[in-house]
Design a protein around this motif. Structure first.
Motif, PDB file in Angstrom:
ATOM      1  N   THR A 119       0.797  -1.070  -0.153  1.00  0.00           N
ATOM      2  CA  THR A 119       0.001  -0.127   0.082  1.00  0.00           C
ATOM      3  C   THR A 119       1.215   1.496  -0.060  1.00  0.00           C
ATOM      4  O   THR A 119       1.058   2.121  -0.874  1.00  0.00           O
ATOM      5  CB  THR A 119      -1.046   0.077   0.846  1.00  0.00           C
ATOM      6  N   LEU A 159       1.867   2.251  -3.379  1.00  0.00           N
ATOM      7  CA  LEU A 159       1.188   2.569  -4.382  1.00  0.00           C
ATOM      8  C   LEU A 159       0.674   3.512  -3.884  1.00  0.00           C
ATOM      9  O   LEU A 159       1.047   4.687  -5.336  1.00  0.00           O
ATOM     10  CB  LEU A 159      -0.084   1.804  -4.250  1.00  0.00           C
ATOM     11  N   PHE A 160       0.826   3.841  -2.710  1.00  0.00           N
ATOM     12  CA  PHE A 160       0.894   5.823  -2.471  1.00  0.00           C
ATOM     13  C   PHE A 160       1.781   6.995  -3.146  1.00  0.00           C
ATOM     14  O   PHE A 160       1.896   7.924  -3.542  1.00  0.00           O
ATOM     15  CB  PHE A 160       0.596   5.556  -0.892  1.00  0.00           C
ATOM     16  N   TYR A 203       1.978   5.793  -7.247  1.00  0.00           N
ATOM     17  CA  TYR A 203       0.856   6.045  -8.214  1.00  0.00           C
ATOM     18  C   TYR A 203       0.279   7.444  -7.406  1.00  0.00           C
ATOM     19  O   TYR A 203      -0.245   7.378  -6.672  1.00  0.00           O
ATOM     20  CB  TYR A 203      -0.323   5.298  -8.321  1.00  0.00           C
ATOM     21  N   LYS A 204       0.583   8.918  -8.764  1.00  0.00           N
ATOM     22  CA  LYS A 204      -0.252  10.392  -8.382  1.00  0.00           C
ATOM     23  C   LYS A 204      -1.486  10.380  -8.502  1.00  0.00           C
ATOM     24  O   LYS A 204      -1.740  11.033  -8.617  1.00  0.00           O
ATOM     25  CB  LYS A 204       0.758  11.124  -8.663  1.00  0.00           C
ATOM     26  N   TRP A 205      -2.411   9.284  -7.500  1.00  0.00           N
ATOM     27  CA  TRP A 205      -3.543   9.939  -8.224  1.00  0.00           C
ATOM     28  C   TRP A 205      -4.125  10.444  -6.705  1.00  0.00           C
ATOM     29  O   TRP A 205      -3.780  10.213  -5.873  1.00  0.00           O
ATOM     30  CB  TRP A 205      -5.062   7.944  -7.703  1.00  0.00           C
ATOM     31  N   ASN A 226      -5.443   8.338  -3.916  1.00  0.00           N
ATOM     32  CA  ASN A 226      -4.907   8.321  -3.357  1.00  0.00           C
ATOM     33  C   ASN A 226      -3.994   9.092  -2.299  1.00  0.00           C
ATOM     34  O   ASN A 226      -3.708   8.581  -0.492  1.00  0.00           O
ATOM     35  CB  ASN A 226      -3.346   7.158  -3.915  1.00  0.00           C
ATOM     36  N   SER A 227      -4.455  10.007  -2.594  1.00  0.00           N
ATOM     37  CA  SER A 227      -4.072  11.405  -0.883  1.00  0.00           C
ATOM     38  C   SER A 227      -4.961  11.325  -0.232  1.00  0.00           C
ATOM     39  O   SER A 227      -5.102  11.300   1.121  1.00  0.00           O
ATOM     40  CB  SER A 227      -3.993  12.188  -1.625  1.00  0.00           C
ATOM     41  N   PHE A 249      -6.938   8.979   1.038  1.00  0.00           N
ATOM     42  CA  PHE A 249      -6.356   7.718   1.777  1.00  0.00           C
ATOM     43  C   PHE A 249      -5.458   7.384   2.674  1.00  0.00           C
ATOM     44  O   PHE A 249      -5.395   6.915   3.752  1.00  0.00           O
ATOM     45  CB  PHE A 249      -6.702   6.049   0.516  1.00  0.00           C
ATOM     46  N   PHE A 250      -4.432   8.207   2.270  1.00  0.00           N
ATOM     47  CA  PHE A 250      -3.693   8.669   2.963  1.00  0.00           C
ATOM     48  C   PHE A 250      -3.596   8.821   4.269  1.00  0.00           C
ATOM     49  O   PHE A 250      -3.130   8.702   5.073  1.00  0.00           O
ATOM     50  CB  PHE A 250      -2.417   8.508   1.997  1.00  0.00           C
ATOM     51  N   HIS A 280       6.014   4.672   3.359  1.00  0.00           N
ATOM     52  CA  HIS A 280       5.815   5.317   3.091  1.00  0.00           C
ATOM     53  C   HIS A 280       6.946   6.575   2.556  1.00  0.00           C
ATOM     54  O   HIS A 280       7.688   6.473   1.929  1.00  0.00           O
ATOM     55  CB  HIS A 280       4.635   6.419   2.824  1.00  0.00           C
TER      56      HIS A 280
END
Length: 275
Positions: free
Chosen positions: A91, A94-95, A98-100, A103-104, A106-107, A158
């Motif tokens: 995870t 992924l965070f 992948y700059k979706w 994601n920010s 969820f983080f 992270h």
């Protein structure tokens, strides 16, 4: 000035030794009293034992059903820690990579969940799972540990993954490697120090946890070692001598793990500080 330079290091060293003694004193008292009878414990809890008697350890082993509790603790701790670390590492990757926008979000939610005390959730959570008939199973406990353990793991991984050059992964992608293979072959080995640090922290947390298993695991055959030590508590008294022996037997496995992995733990902490 020269005298001060010689005195200050000595004072610091002496202060550190005092702190060490303060931290070790409870553990030393448990070891000392594990060789006494309960009556001797009440009479002189701070004195050295007159004889080295292992009857308390034999009594604790039998009354706690030590092997059953040990296997339950081993299964729950082993599976929980493995799932938490693998999920957290993947995870976190992924965070970072992948700059979706989601994601920010969820983080941030994961970081916010770390500030929420368990005591706020435990009563509604037990009521919810109890109404669904999901208590008294190891799977429910594993699922809860996953939810409580992953946020801190993701936060830790992270920060470390951000320090790994992306060019290493690009080279693997050019050679035709998949994202999953690149993660396990290149990224994960570089995370070994933080991997080991989280391993020890999570093992200490889950192995020694009493509150959450006491809420979920209700039958005697499901009890972990910390729950098994409650055998020595009766309605009106506590059999302290075998209880002390049981605590020592419960501590030994995680102590061995820490001694074997302490170099990796220190390395992970120092690398984290540098990052």
């Amino acid at each position: 000035m020269n005298a001060n330079r010689r005195i200050l290091p000595g004072l610091r060293t002496g202060f550190l030794y005092l702190l060490l003694l303060a931290f070790l004193t409870p553990f030393l008292l448990i070891i000392m009293n594990s060789f006494k009878t309960t009556q001797q414990f009440f009479e002189s809890p701070l004195s050295l034992p007159t004889t080295i008697n292992f009857k308390n350890y034999a009594s604790a082993f039998e009354n706690m059903d030590f092997m059953q509790g040990f296997m339950n603790s081993l299964i729950i701790t082993g599976i929980s820690v493995t799932i938490i670390i693998i999920f957290s590492a993947m995870t976190g990757y992924l965070f970072v990579r992948y700059k979706w926008k989601v994601n920010s979000i969820f983080f941030f939610i994961m970081l916010a969940s770390m500030a929420l005390p368990f005591q706020v959730l435990m009563i509604p959570m037990v009521m919810l799972y109890g109404n669904m008939g999901l208590l008294n199973t190891k799977l429910t406990l594993l699922f809860m540990y996953l939810g409580f353990g992953v946020p801190f793991g993701v936060f830790t991984f992270h920060g470390f993954i951000k320090g790994i050059p992306y060019e290493l992964e690009e080279s693997a992608f050019i050679e035709g490697s998949t994202t999953l293979r690149t993660f396990f072959s290149i990224v994960l080995p570089l995370l070994k120090p933080v991997f080991v640090t989280l391993l020890v922290l999570d093992v200490l947390w889950i192995w020694n946890d009493y509150l959450l298993p006491s809420l979920v695991l209700l039958s005697p055959d499901q009890k972990t070692l910390p729950l098994s030590t409650y055998t020595f508590f009766s309605s009106y008294s506590v059999d302290y001598a075998p209880l002390m022996a049981g605590l020592i037997m419960t501590i030994i496995p995680v102590l061995i793990i820490y001694l074997f992995l302490q170099k990796q733990i220190i390395k992970g902490i120092t690398e984290g500080a540098l990052k």
